[in-house]
Every structure is written in structure tokens, then in C-alpha cells.
Design an enzyme around this catalytic site. Structure first.
Site, mmCIF file in Angstrom:
data_model
loop_
_atom_site.group_PDB
_atom_site.id
_atom_site.type_symbol
_atom_site.label_atom_id
_atom_site.label_comp_id
_atom_site.label_asym_id
_atom_site.label_seq_id
_atom_site.Cartn_x
_atom_site.Cartn_y
_atom_site.Cartn_z
ATOM 1 N N LYS A 71 44.130 43.521 45.448
ATOM 2 C CA LYS A 71 44.562 42.134 45.709
ATOM 3 C C LYS A 71 45.179 41.511 44.450
ATOM 4 C CE LYS A 71 40.394 40.713 47.012
ATOM 5 N NZ LYS A 71 39.604 41.954 46.867
ATOM 6 N N ARG A 73 36.667 34.305 52.288
ATOM 7 C CA ARG A 73 35.797 35.481 52.322
ATOM 8 C C ARG A 73 34.744 35.383 53.406
ATOM 9 N NH1 ARG A 73 36.698 37.314 46.677
ATOM 10 N NH2 ARG A 73 35.573 39.260 46.521
ATOM 11 N N ARG A 91 37.627 51.063 36.345
ATOM 12 C CA ARG A 91 37.955 49.799 35.687
ATOM 13 C C ARG A 91 36.773 49.276 34.864
ATOM 14 N NH1 ARG A 91 39.476 44.630 39.159
ATOM 15 N NH2 ARG A 91 37.223 44.675 39.450
ATOM 16 N N ARG A 93 33.628 43.227 33.100
ATOM 17 C CA ARG A 93 33.147 42.429 34.224
ATOM 18 C C ARG A 93 31.716 42.802 34.572
ATOM 19 N NH1 ARG A 93 37.525 41.392 39.015
ATOM 20 N NH2 ARG A 93 35.591 41.438 40.211
ATOM 21 N N ARG A 119 28.700 44.699 46.488
ATOM 22 C CA ARG A 119 29.934 43.968 46.834
ATOM 23 C C ARG A 119 30.568 44.542 48.102
ATOM 24 N NH1 ARG A 119 32.923 44.861 41.338
ATOM 25 N NH2 ARG A 119 34.722 43.812 42.249
HETATM 26 P P1 AP5 Z 1 42.561 44.961 41.695
HETATM 27 O O1 AP5 Z 1 44.002 44.606 41.874
HETATM 28 O O2 AP5 Z 1 41.786 44.227 40.654
HETATM 29 O O3 AP5 Z 1 41.803 44.835 43.104
HETATM 30 P P2 AP5 Z 1 41.100 43.597 43.726
HETATM 31 O O4 AP5 Z 1 41.147 43.776 45.194
HETATM 32 O O5 AP5 Z 1 41.679 42.316 43.167
HETATM 33 O O6 AP5 Z 1 39.628 43.868 43.157
HETATM 34 P P3 AP5 Z 1 38.570 42.910 42.538
HETATM 35 O O7 AP5 Z 1 37.494 43.761 42.006
HETATM 36 O O8 AP5 Z 1 39.175 41.941 41.576
HETATM 37 O O9 AP5 Z 1 38.157 42.174 43.846
HETATM 38 P P4 AP5 Z 1 36.895 41.405 44.209
HETATM 39 O O10 AP5 Z 1 37.258 40.867 45.539
HETATM 40 O O11 AP5 Z 1 35.644 42.130 44.095
HETATM 41 O O12 AP5 Z 1 36.849 40.349 42.998
HETATM 42 P P5 AP5 Z 1 37.049 38.785 42.903
HETATM 43 O O13 AP5 Z 1 37.426 38.508 41.514
HETATM 44 O O14 AP5 Z 1 37.860 38.232 44.006
HETATM 45 O O15 AP5 Z 1 42.472 46.536 41.487
HETATM 46 C C1 AP5 Z 1 41.255 47.168 41.195
HETATM 47 C C2 AP5 Z 1 41.533 48.393 40.320
HETATM 48 O O16 AP5 Z 1 42.303 49.340 41.077
HETATM 49 C C3 AP5 Z 1 42.365 48.075 39.074
HETATM 50 O O17 AP5 Z 1 41.904 48.856 38.015
HETATM 51 C C4 AP5 Z 1 43.792 48.459 39.477
HETATM 52 O O18 AP5 Z 1 44.569 48.840 38.386
HETATM 53 C C5 AP5 Z 1 43.545 49.615 40.433
HETATM 54 N N1 AP5 Z 1 44.569 49.697 41.494
HETATM 55 C C6 AP5 Z 1 45.114 48.678 42.206
HETATM 56 N N2 AP5 Z 1 46.004 49.145 43.102
HETATM 57 C C7 AP5 Z 1 46.009 50.498 42.961
HETATM 58 C C8 AP5 Z 1 46.716 51.549 43.612
HETATM 59 N N3 AP5 Z 1 47.618 51.306 44.590
HETATM 60 N N4 AP5 Z 1 46.446 52.822 43.241
HETATM 61 C C9 AP5 Z 1 45.549 53.090 42.249
HETATM 62 N N5 AP5 Z 1 44.855 52.140 41.577
HETATM 63 C C10 AP5 Z 1 45.083 50.856 41.939
HETATM 64 O O19 AP5 Z 1 35.536 38.276 43.176
HETATM 65 C C11 AP5 Z 1 34.488 38.585 42.286
HETATM 66 C C12 AP5 Z 1 33.233 37.868 42.732
HETATM 67 O O20 AP5 Z 1 33.429 36.447 42.649
HETATM 68 C C13 AP5 Z 1 32.771 38.113 44.167
HETATM 69 O O21 AP5 Z 1 31.989 39.285 44.301
HETATM 70 C C14 AP5 Z 1 31.964 36.838 44.442
HETATM 71 O O22 AP5 Z 1 30.691 36.912 43.841
HETATM 72 C C15 AP5 Z 1 32.771 35.774 43.723
HETATM 73 N N6 AP5 Z 1 33.790 35.178 44.595
HETATM 74 C C16 AP5 Z 1 35.138 35.268 44.454
HETATM 75 N N7 AP5 Z 1 35.749 34.638 45.458
HETATM 76 C C17 AP5 Z 1 34.774 34.130 46.249
HETATM 77 C C18 AP5 Z 1 34.788 33.396 47.464
HETATM 78 N N8 AP5 Z 1 35.946 33.070 48.064
HETATM 79 N N9 AP5 Z 1 33.594 33.065 48.024
HETATM 80 C C19 AP5 Z 1 32.431 33.395 47.424
HETATM 81 N N10 AP5 Z 1 32.337 34.105 46.288
HETATM 82 C C20 AP5 Z 1 33.518 34.462 45.699
#
Ligand code: AP5
Length: 192
Positions: free
Chosen positions: A14, A91, A130, A136, A147
Site C-alpha cells: 500500500k 480498516r 523489512r 518498526r 496483524r
Molecule cells: P509496503 O508498501 O510498506 O506495504 P504496506 O501494505 O504499506 O505494509 P505496512 O506494513 O506498512 O502495512 P500495515 O497496514 O501493516 O501498516 P500501517 O502503517 O498502515 O511494503 C512492505 C514491504 O514489501 C516493503 O519492504 C516493500 O519494499 C516491499 N514490497 C512492496 N511491494 C512489493 C512488491 N511488489 N514486490 C516485492 N516487495 C514489495 O499500520 C500499522 C499499524 O497502525 C496497524 O497495525 C494499526 O495498529 C495501526 N493503524 C493504522 N491505521 C489504522 C486504522 N485505520 N485503524 C486502526 N489502527 C490503525
């Protein structure tokens, strides 16, 4: 306005795809994860509260996240952008309903929900990799599994919700970053 929800499991890409999309379509980027991590870094009350949930892989409560979103949306919408990309929000079903309401109050709506489809072994592999240098608190194997459970139980039901509205655009997320991006733009260009 072009309002894109980028949807998918942790590690589905994402954040990576948002970076490319904001440039191509002149969008503001709202990542609730980034907003919460910034609050944690600044040691605010919200950050301290969020840390307790994030480090366990749990969702921060809906009222907290929804409460902070309207301000972020208004602040980010000011800069002459053509729309917003919502990364990591909504979410839960209540968050989805809140987003619809928030946009309707501003005479807008969700244009498309791009759902990045990646299987679980690949998600785990990406996040563990990562985690080696991301710093993180949630990029360790135990929290990654928590997660993914949260995603399967609380977040993936939103797909059904958006399918009913005709806005869901599933995209194969296991190809190269550039290829995934290309396929996303094909879907987005249809609603632009
Ligand atoms: P990346 O692009 O970072 O993927 P992502 O989907 O953004 O993963 P995240 O870990 O950031 O998502 P998340 O939903 O857990 O975290 P968030 O910060 O929203 O890519 C991941 C890795 O893969 C990278 O190393 C990248 O280089 C690699 N990659 C990407 N594409 C690739 C490809 N095509 N091929 C190979 N490699 C690739 O949330 C974190 C926490 O915050 C949650 O757990 C929750 O506690 C809280 N939170 C956030 N939003 C909310 C909400 N709306 N409600 C409640 N709690 C929330």
C-alpha cells in the site's frame, strides 16, 4: 476529486504504490499508520495510546482513528491537489461508513478501492525482511502474525462492503512493483 482507497493486508504494498500514485495523479497521501507513528515519535498522548495497540499488532480504536482523520483530511486537501489516497484507512466497517460520511459532507465520495492481492507467505517474508532495518515495533514475526489475523477478521470484510458498491478493483500484488503500478493505473484511469 479522485479519492482512492488503497486496500490490502500488511505488507501488500500500500505504502509503496501510494508513493507512485500521488505523483502520477497529484494526490495528497493520508496514511493513518504514518500519522500514528509520527504521534508516537513526538511522544504525544495520542502517540502513547497508539503505541500500546500498534506494538501488539492490534487496531487503534475506531473512535480515535476516525476522530483524527477529519483534521488530517482538511489539512491535506488544501494544497491544490486533485484528490486523496487513503492508505491503511478504512480498516473496519465503522471506519468505512465514517469515511463515506466525511466525504459526503464535503460533496465527495470514494472513487475506487484498489485491493492489492498478495498471499500470506509472501506478506510474512516481505515484512520479516523489512523488519531487519525498519525499526518498526510491529515488524517482528509474532506481531506480523497478529496483524494478519486482525486483517483477516476485522479488515477484509470491508472488501464485501465495497464489492456491493461496485468500487472494488482487485489487483494482483505479487508482480514487480512497476507492474503492479501499471495495473493499478489501468483501473484508476477507468474512474478518473
Ligand atoms: P509496503 O508498501 O510498506 O506495504 P504496506 O501494505 O504499506 O505494509 P505496512 O506494513 O506498512 O502495512 P500495515 O497496514 O501493516 O501498516 P500501517 O502503517 O498502515 O511494503 C512492505 C514491504 O514489501 C516493503 O519492504 C516493500 O519494499 C516491499 N514490497 C512492496 N511491494 C512489493 C512488491 N511488489 N514486490 C516485492 N516487495 C514489495 O499500520 C500499522 C499499524 O497502525 C496497524 O497495525 C494499526 O495498529 C495501526 N493503524 C493504522 N491505521 C489504522 C486504522 N485505520 N485503524 C486502526 N489502527 C490503525
Amino acid at each position: 476529486m479522485l479519492n482512492i482507497v488503497i486496500f490490502g493486508a500488511p505488507g501488500s504494498g500500500k505504502g509503496t504504490q501510494s508513493e507512485n500514485l500521488i505523483k502520477k495523479y497529484n494526490l495528497a497521501h493520508i496514511s493513518t499508520g504514518d500519522v500514528l507513528r509520527a504521534e508516537m515519535k513526538n511522544g504525544t498522548e495520542l502517540g502513547k495510546l497508539a503505541e500500546g495497540f500498534i506494538s501488539k499488532g492490534q487496531l487503534v480504536p475506531d473512535d480515535v482513528v476516525i476522530g483524527m482523520l477529519a483534521n488530517v483530511l482538511d489539512a491535506k486537501s488544501k494544497d491544490g491537489v486533485s484528490g486523496v489516497i487513503f492508505d491503511g484507512f478504512p480498516r473496519t466497517i465503522p471506519q468505512g461508513e465514517a469515511l463515506d460520511k466525511m466525504l459526503a459532507e464535503r460533496g465527495q465520495e470514494v472513487s475506487i478501492v484498489v485491493s492489492l492481492e498478495v498471499d500470506e507467505p509472501e506478506l510474512i517474508q516481505r515484512l520479516v525482511k523489512r523488519g531487519i532495518d525498519s525499526g518498526r515495533s510491529d515488524d517482528n514475526e509474532e506481531t506480523i502474525k497478529a496483524r494478519l489475523d486482525v486483517y483477516n477478521n476485522q479488515t477484509s470484510p470491508l472488501k464485501e462492503h465495497y464489492k456491493k458498491t461496485g468500487k472494488l478493483a482487485p489487483v494482483f500484488g505479487m508482480a514487480k512493483v512497476e507492474e503492479v503500478f501499471e495495473n493499478i493505473t489501468v483501473a484508476v484511469d477507468k474512474v478518473k
